[in-house]
Design a protein around this motif. Sequence first.
Motif, short mmCIF file in Angstrom:
data_model
loop_
_atom_site.label_atom_id
_atom_site.label_comp_id
_atom_site.label_asym_id
_atom_site.label_seq_id
_atom_site.Cartn_x
_atom_site.Cartn_y
_atom_site.Cartn_z
N TYR A 125 23.46 1.13 -28.63
CA TYR A 125 22.06 1.32 -28.96
C TYR A 125 21.31 0.00 -29.08
O TYR A 125 21.90 -1.06 -29.22
CB TYR A 125 21.90 2.12 -30.25
CG TYR A 125 22.18 1.37 -31.54
CD1 TYR A 125 21.12 0.96 -32.35
CD2 TYR A 125 23.46 1.10 -31.96
CE1 TYR A 125 21.36 0.30 -33.55
CE2 TYR A 125 23.70 0.44 -33.14
CZ TYR A 125 22.65 0.04 -33.94
OH TYR A 125 22.88 -0.60 -35.11
N ASN A 126 20.00 0.13 -29.00
CA ASN A 126 19.11 -1.00 -29.18
C ASN A 126 17.90 -0.54 -29.97
O ASN A 126 17.65 0.66 -30.08
CB ASN A 126 18.70 -1.58 -27.83
CG ASN A 126 18.56 -3.08 -27.89
OD1 ASN A 126 18.20 -3.64 -28.92
ND2 ASN A 126 18.86 -3.74 -26.78
N ILE A 127 17.14 -1.50 -30.47
CA ILE A 127 15.96 -1.19 -31.27
C ILE A 127 14.74 -1.87 -30.66
O ILE A 127 14.81 -3.01 -30.21
CB ILE A 127 16.16 -1.67 -32.72
CG1 ILE A 127 17.17 -0.76 -33.41
CG2 ILE A 127 14.84 -1.69 -33.48
CD1 ILE A 127 17.46 -1.12 -34.83
N LYS A 128 13.64 -1.13 -30.66
CA LYS A 128 12.35 -1.68 -30.22
C LYS A 128 11.35 -1.39 -31.33
O LYS A 128 11.18 -0.24 -31.73
CB LYS A 128 11.91 -1.04 -28.91
CG LYS A 128 10.56 -1.52 -28.43
CD LYS A 128 10.23 -1.04 -27.03
CE LYS A 128 10.09 0.46 -26.98
NZ LYS A 128 9.62 0.96 -25.68
N PHE A 129 10.69 -2.45 -31.82
CA PHE A 129 9.71 -2.28 -32.88
C PHE A 129 8.42 -1.75 -32.28
O PHE A 129 8.00 -2.18 -31.21
CB PHE A 129 9.47 -3.62 -33.59
CG PHE A 129 8.99 -3.45 -35.00
CD1 PHE A 129 9.89 -3.19 -36.02
CD2 PHE A 129 7.65 -3.53 -35.31
CE1 PHE A 129 9.46 -3.00 -37.32
CE2 PHE A 129 7.22 -3.36 -36.61
CZ PHE A 129 8.12 -3.10 -37.61
N GLY A 130 7.79 -0.81 -32.94
CA GLY A 130 6.58 -0.16 -32.43
C GLY A 130 5.34 -1.02 -32.59
O GLY A 130 5.32 -2.01 -33.32
N ALA A 131 4.28 -0.60 -31.92
CA ALA A 131 3.00 -1.26 -32.04
C ALA A 131 2.46 -1.08 -33.46
O ALA A 131 2.77 -0.10 -34.13
CB ALA A 131 2.01 -0.68 -31.03
N VAL A 132 1.67 -2.02 -33.89
CA VAL A 132 1.08 -1.97 -35.23
C VAL A 132 -0.41 -1.71 -35.09
O VAL A 132 -1.07 -2.33 -34.25
CB VAL A 132 1.33 -3.30 -35.99
CG1 VAL A 132 0.72 -3.25 -37.37
CG2 VAL A 132 2.82 -3.59 -36.07
N ALA A 133 -0.93 -0.79 -35.88
CA ALA A 133 -2.35 -0.45 -35.81
C ALA A 133 -2.95 -0.43 -37.21
O ALA A 133 -2.23 -0.29 -38.20
CB ALA A 133 -2.52 0.92 -35.16
N VAL A 134 -4.28 -0.55 -37.26
CA VAL A 134 -4.99 -0.43 -38.53
C VAL A 134 -4.72 0.95 -39.12
O VAL A 134 -4.78 1.96 -38.42
CB VAL A 134 -6.51 -0.62 -38.32
CG1 VAL A 134 -7.29 -0.33 -39.60
CG2 VAL A 134 -6.80 -2.03 -37.82
N ASN A 135 -4.37 0.98 -40.40
CA ASN A 135 -4.12 2.22 -41.12
C ASN A 135 -2.99 3.05 -40.50
O ASN A 135 -3.02 4.27 -40.50
CB ASN A 135 -5.40 3.06 -41.22
CG ASN A 135 -5.34 4.03 -42.38
OD1 ASN A 135 -4.67 3.77 -43.37
ND2 ASN A 135 -6.02 5.15 -42.24
N GLY A 136 -2.00 2.39 -39.93
CA GLY A 136 -0.87 3.08 -39.31
C GLY A 136 0.44 2.66 -39.94
O GLY A 136 0.59 1.53 -40.42
#
Length: 165
Positions: A125-136
Amino acid sequence: MKNVKLYSSLLKLDIQRFAVDSSEGLVGTGTKLERSEDGSTWEEIADIKTIPELGGDTEKIDVTTLADDRRKQVEGIQNASNVQFQAVYKGASFAKALQEAGNRKQYQWKVTYPDGMTATMRGSYNIKFGAVAVNGALGYTITITVSDGPHFTAAGSTPSTGEHH
């Protein structure tokens, strides 16, 4: 003796109250993803938000001959694919998941549904960090490259031993 029977009856009722009845359908709340190095000891790997479709489509083998007026196909082998689990970022569980991500080691994986049905598979397995958004909420994706499985075991049954096909 009468009190023992009464207590026994009440105990049975309490246990039955907590059983999950999936006869009308099943809600996903309580589903978990676990990882194991050898399949004997399991640990919950992350704070999972979504479970992907599990299983694979069967490849088709073309057996059409020049004598046929329509294409003919038979079922081939099932195609294993990557599966992606969305997780909510929480410091400790992310650190645990990240610790061995990307090392290409084959782990055993188990998804357990609320009624006790399981899907097991093997893969790295591998990990990918998600996009960051205002109020998310912060999140990440655990992608398992499936090398064997998934194999399903219905709730209340014993996993089969031996080779899975």
